[in-house]
Scaffold this motif. Structure first.
Motif, short mmCIF file in Angstrom:
data_model
loop_
_atom_site.label_atom_id
_atom_site.label_comp_id
_atom_site.label_asym_id
_atom_site.label_seq_id
_atom_site.Cartn_x
_atom_site.Cartn_y
_atom_site.Cartn_z
N GLU A 217 0.94 -1.13 0.08
CA GLU A 217 0.05 -0.02 0.14
C GLU A 217 1.09 1.16 -0.10
OE1 GLU A 217 -3.60 0.25 2.39
OE2 GLU A 217 -2.83 1.97 3.28
N ILE A 218 0.64 1.98 -0.83
CA ILE A 218 1.18 3.55 -0.71
C ILE A 218 0.00 4.67 -0.80
CG2 ILE A 218 3.43 2.84 -1.90
CD1 ILE A 218 2.28 4.01 -4.51
N GLU A 219 0.39 5.71 -0.27
CA GLU A 219 -0.41 6.84 -0.17
C GLU A 219 0.48 7.98 -0.68
OE1 GLU A 219 -3.18 8.98 3.00
OE2 GLU A 219 -2.39 7.32 3.48
N PHE A 220 -0.12 8.78 -1.57
CA PHE A 220 0.40 9.49 -2.18
C PHE A 220 -0.38 11.04 -2.45
CE2 PHE A 220 -1.47 6.89 -5.40
CZ PHE A 220 -1.82 7.88 -6.40
N PRO A 221 0.23 12.23 -2.52
CA PRO A 221 -0.39 13.38 -2.77
C PRO A 221 -0.82 13.64 -4.19
CG PRO A 221 1.74 13.93 -2.31
CD PRO A 221 1.81 12.47 -2.23
N LEU A 222 -1.72 14.11 -4.52
CA LEU A 222 -2.29 14.53 -5.78
C LEU A 222 -1.83 16.17 -5.78
CD1 LEU A 222 -5.85 12.80 -6.15
CD2 LEU A 222 -3.49 12.03 -6.84
N ASN A 223 -1.15 16.57 -6.86
CA ASN A 223 -0.72 17.88 -6.91
C ASN A 223 0.18 18.20 -6.09
OD1 ASN A 223 -0.98 20.08 -8.96
ND2 ASN A 223 -2.65 20.86 -8.00
N LYS A 227 1.09 15.61 2.73
CA LYS A 227 0.20 14.52 3.52
C LYS A 227 1.49 14.02 4.42
CE LYS A 227 -1.19 11.00 2.02
NZ LYS A 227 -0.20 10.28 2.97
N SER A 228 1.01 12.90 5.52
CA SER A 228 2.13 12.47 6.11
C SER A 228 2.57 11.19 5.31
CB SER A 228 1.43 11.73 7.44
OG SER A 228 1.23 12.86 8.38
N GLY A 229 3.61 10.70 5.62
CA GLY A 229 4.41 9.70 5.08
C GLY A 229 5.67 9.81 4.66
N PHE A 230 6.51 8.72 3.83
CA PHE A 230 7.77 9.12 3.57
C PHE A 230 7.88 9.96 2.18
CE2 PHE A 230 8.41 5.11 5.70
CZ PHE A 230 9.65 5.54 6.40
N PRO A 248 13.54 11.27 4.04
CA PRO A 248 12.71 11.99 4.96
C PRO A 248 11.28 11.39 5.18
CG PRO A 248 12.83 13.15 2.91
CD PRO A 248 13.49 12.01 2.86
N TYR A 249 10.76 11.41 6.36
CA TYR A 249 9.31 11.09 6.70
C TYR A 249 8.70 12.35 7.07
CZ TYR A 249 5.36 8.52 8.31
OH TYR A 249 4.14 8.05 8.37
N TYR A 250 7.61 12.47 6.45
CA TYR A 250 6.99 13.97 6.84
C TYR A 250 5.68 13.41 7.65
CZ TYR A 250 4.06 18.03 5.99
OH TYR A 250 3.28 18.94 6.23
N VAL A 261 11.19 13.98 9.98
CA VAL A 261 12.50 13.39 10.37
C VAL A 261 13.16 12.77 9.28
CG1 VAL A 261 12.82 11.43 11.96
CG2 VAL A 261 11.05 12.83 12.41
N ALA A 262 14.40 12.93 9.30
CA ALA A 262 15.17 12.71 7.99
C ALA A 262 16.30 11.81 8.38
CB ALA A 262 15.28 13.74 7.06
N PRO A 263 16.54 10.64 8.23
CA PRO A 263 17.83 9.90 8.36
C PRO A 263 18.45 10.39 7.26
CG PRO A 263 16.09 8.16 8.77
CD PRO A 263 15.43 9.48 8.23
#
Length: 774
Positions: A217-223, A227-230, A248-250, A261-263
């Motif tokens: 499962e992946i969640e991605f922003p449109l445009n 949004k939260s996630g990698f 980075p994880y947003y 948070v970004a390793p």
């Protein structure tokens, strides 16, 4: 009119009448309710939206159903349905369409062989659809990207209202029809168009024939919305850090605050953790960032950086505050770990906080300020004094007699680990009489500047208590003339604004006063009208001098916008100079200052130029000269060239630099990017950049190589590569900040065509200060 055409119009009229008579009863809430701005006016409460059908043949039972056959159309509000056959059931407000189905909802379109639709709710399912979604406005703040549309195919698509679509065994892309360079394929794809978010299950990303492994499962922003996630990882390479990756994880915690948070792994340095928190409140805004590198592979040391910025306004009470604090573990931190010139070459890191009160005609600030000084062993610099604390006061109040009563005051304690310390108290009350007329002005001003010092660790030759009192008098005056002119076929309003400024300050011996925060002011056009030859409070120059100057502008009559500005000015001295900065600082011997002249603005269509010069008549030599020109005939086409010269003085070496930069189309979406800043006096390249940007319409790739001098005898090289899938994500190290800073007028090729990033023709001006943006 043929029989078929007549029959079609008659059936359309009958169908419209039937639906008007037999449609849903008013007040039952079964009318179409759009979640976005409809193309037709929205219904008022208690009303329903009328529907009508057009077809070659229409049959039906009043109040029950209507069936349209042959070129059938169903129209209701912003929803339009086309098919070979449409059957509409009045009781359930449902339509079934078969054959060459095409559904339009506020510009979005779905096509397929079969559709079942609940018309009032815009909910239904379509078999084997092809869908097209119109562009949505939006995007990440500060990002330059035009709104993007999307399209795809599926085995089936279920939609619930205008903004929610669920696709089964489908694809998603922002590429135009006929171009499938990239797409997401998924077993199940949910598109929430209201929140601009997509969720793909069993998904793969394909790009130019290459595919990623299947992801659960992946969640991605449109445009590009938040949004939260990698976030897409960044990759890069430099001589100081080797190859590196940032993952980075947003966290979109709320609409007004977020965190990242970004390793970050660097081949030659090790693993670093970067955390950032940002907030925007009704009374304040700011950000905090912490970086930790537990063990640097190259040095064996733990390294860290901390940054905090906050700006707050406390309602309408007049109170506000500011915090600007930056600290790092060692002098080489930025030079080793940052890839930005503006960051890597920092010397003084501010560590300050202030509270300000503005009471209308007076205001005051309490500040605590110190600096962390990052030393370059090959070129050491002086450590500035800390102000712990500093209290300033300013007031200006007009009187009924037309006089302005004003005052400035300061009380500050200077601290330093190795130099003389002390407290300085300054009070400067003054009286001004501004006489303003439409054709000009004259402003006499008189004041008394009083300063007291209380010193510690001053040494036996320096008195611990010192005072200085100086009267200051000036007269400032100017005239305004204007006329209508034509230039390059355009009509303009030209102004002529001569100005004269006389200043008188008597001499007071200040050689025993230490220098806490004072230096010689940089000579400029604005400084010609200043009361002091120095900046800071430890020296006040004696003066018996007159400045004569003039400014002329070309203004566009319709808007008042300034198109071109020219200025010239010179200062004339009637007495010799007596107050010097230090015992070794040479005194002025000439009776005139260098003449200052400049010209800048849009000198012709597509052309902008800025030039300024300082010439010493007494020395018969050019003191300073800057010239810059910019040519930008079209969107994303710009060439700039600049030259800088400054004569060698006791305070600085000679400067002779040329600077050229360009963004220019090379071939079918391929753009060349370049910048060269060359130091002629030092025979070295100060900064260079070369790259390409390829725009394939729905994706862009940028590749940039940058080199700059980050310290004496130390040069940093870095390579940027970024892939941008329009409307989805950016992958790689972002070169946009470097491009915008190095190429004046640079515009991302997928930005709105009207966007202009800067009007300055000199590269590198106005770069960001302290910070950890890699």
């Amino acid at each position: 009119m043929t029989y078929v055409q007549a029959s079609r119009h008659i059936h359309a009229a009958v169908a419209l009448l039937a639906l008007a008579l037999c449609g849903p009863a008013a007040g039952q809430g079964q009318g179409l309710r759009l979640h976005r701005a409809p193309l037709a006016p929205a219904p008022q409460a208690g009303e329903s939206i009328p529907a009508f059908v057009i077809a070659d043949r229409i049959e039906g039972v009043a109040g029950v159903e209507v069936e349209a056959v042959g070129n059938a159309e169903l129209h209701r509000g912003a929803t339009t349905l086309f098919a070979d056959r449409i059957r509409y059931v009045n009781e359930f407000d449902e339509a079934e369409a078969i054959g060459n189905v095409r559904l339009r909802m506020d510009g979005d379109e779905l096509t397929g062989p079969r559709l079942r639709l609940r018309v009032g709710d815009n909910a239904g399912v379509i078999d084997e659809p092809r869908y097209t979604l119109v562009p949505r406005e939006g995007g990440v703040t500060g990002r330059a990207a035009a709104p993007t549309g999307a399209r795809g195919t599926a085995k089936a698509a279920r939609f619930d209202g205008r903004d929610n679509v669920r696709v089964t065994d489908g694809t998603f892309t922002t590429c135009k029809p006929g171009q499938d360079d990239w797409h997401i394929s998924a077993e199940e794809l949910d598109l929430d168009l209201g929140r601009e978010v997509g969720v793909a299950r069993g998904a793969r990303l394909s790009f130019l024939g290459m595919r990623t492994p299947a992801l659960p499962e992946i969640e991605f922003p449109l445009n590009n919305r938040r949004k939260s996630g990698f976030l897409p990882p960044s990759f890069g390479i430099s001589n100081a850090r080797g190859w590196e990756v940032l993952a980075p994880y947003y966290l979109n915690l709320a609409p007004n605050y977020d965190a990242t948070v970004a390793p970050r792994y660097m081949e030659r340095r090790g693993l670093q953790l970067i955390t950032q928190f940002r907030y925007l409140l009704p009374t304040s805004r700011g950000e905090a960032q912490v970086e930790v590198l537990p063990e640097d592979k190259a040095t064996g040391d733990a390294r860290w950086g901390v940054s905090l910025r906050d700006s707050s306004i406390f309602g309408t009470s007049g109170w506000s505050s500011n915090v600007n604090y930056t600290s790092v573990s060692d002098d080489q931190y930025f030079r080793d770990l940052s890839g930005r010139l503006a960051v890597a070459t920092q010397v003084y890191l501010p560590q300050e906080g202030s509270v300000t009160y503005g009471g209308g005609w007076w205001w005051s600030t309490l500040r605590l300020q110190r600096f962390q000084t990052l030393q370059d062993p090959a070129s050491p610099v002086a450590t500035p004094y800390a102000r712990l604390p500093q209290l300033t006061f300013a007031a200006l109040r007009p009187t009924r007699l037309g006089l302005d009563l004003g005052a400035t005051a300061e009380a500050v304690a200077f601290e330093h680990s190795t130099l003389v310390q002390g407290r300085r108290t300054t009070v400067y009350p003054y009286l001004a009489w501004p006489l303003l007329r439409p054709y000009g002005f004259i402003t006499p001003k008189i004041g008394v500047h009083v300063t007291h010092y209380s010193l510690t660790d001053a040494g036996p030759a320096t008195p611990t208590s010192q005072s200085r009192t100086l009267p200051i008098a000036s007269i400032d005056s100017g005239l305004f003339f204007e006329r209508n002119v034509s230039w390059f076929g355009g009509d303009f309003l030209q102004t002529l604004e001569p100005r004269a400024y006389y200043l008188r300050v008597p001499f007071r011996d200040q050689s025993a006063i230490p220098l806490f925060d004072t230096a010689i002011a940089d000579l400029s056009y604005a400084q010609l009208f200043s009361e002091n030859y120095y900046v800071g409070g430890d020296r006040i120059s004696d003066a018996n001098q007159l400045t004569i100057a003039a400014t002329s502008r070309l203004l566009r009559p319709a808007t008042g916008q300034e198109a071109v500005r020219a200025f010239v000015g010179q200062r004339f001295y009637f007495d010799e100079q007596h107050v010097r900065l230090t015992a070794t600082t040479p005194l002025r011997t000439a009776d005139t200052a260098p003449i200052i002249a400049g010209l800048g603005g849009q000198i012709a269509p597509d052309w902008r130029a800025d030039t300024a010069a300082q010439y010493s008549w007494s020395g018969a030599q050019l003191e300073r000269f800057n010239f810059g020109v910019r040519y930008s005939p079209q969107f994303a086409k710009v060439v700039t060239a600049a030259y800088r010269y400054a004569r060698e003085t006791a305070a600085q070496p000679e400067i002779r630099q040329i600077d050229v930069a360009a963004q220019w189309p090379l071939w079918r979406g391929l753009y060349g990017l370049a910048r060269l800043n060359y130091d002629i006096a030092g025979s070295q390249i100060v900064e260079s950049l070369a790259g390409i940007e390829y725009n394939a319409d729905c994706w862009i790739v940028r590749a940039v190589l940058q080199s700059f001098v980050s310290a004496t005898e130390k040069r940093t090289y870095q390579f940027f590569v970024q892939l941008e899938l329009n409307g989805l994500a950016r992958i790689g190290i972002d070169p946009l900040e470097a491009l915008q800073r190095n190429i004046p007028g640079y515009t991302p090729t997928n930005a709105p065509a009207q966007q202009s990033t800067t009007t300055d023709v000199f590269p590198g001006r106005g770069g960001p200060g302290a910070g950890f943006d890699y």
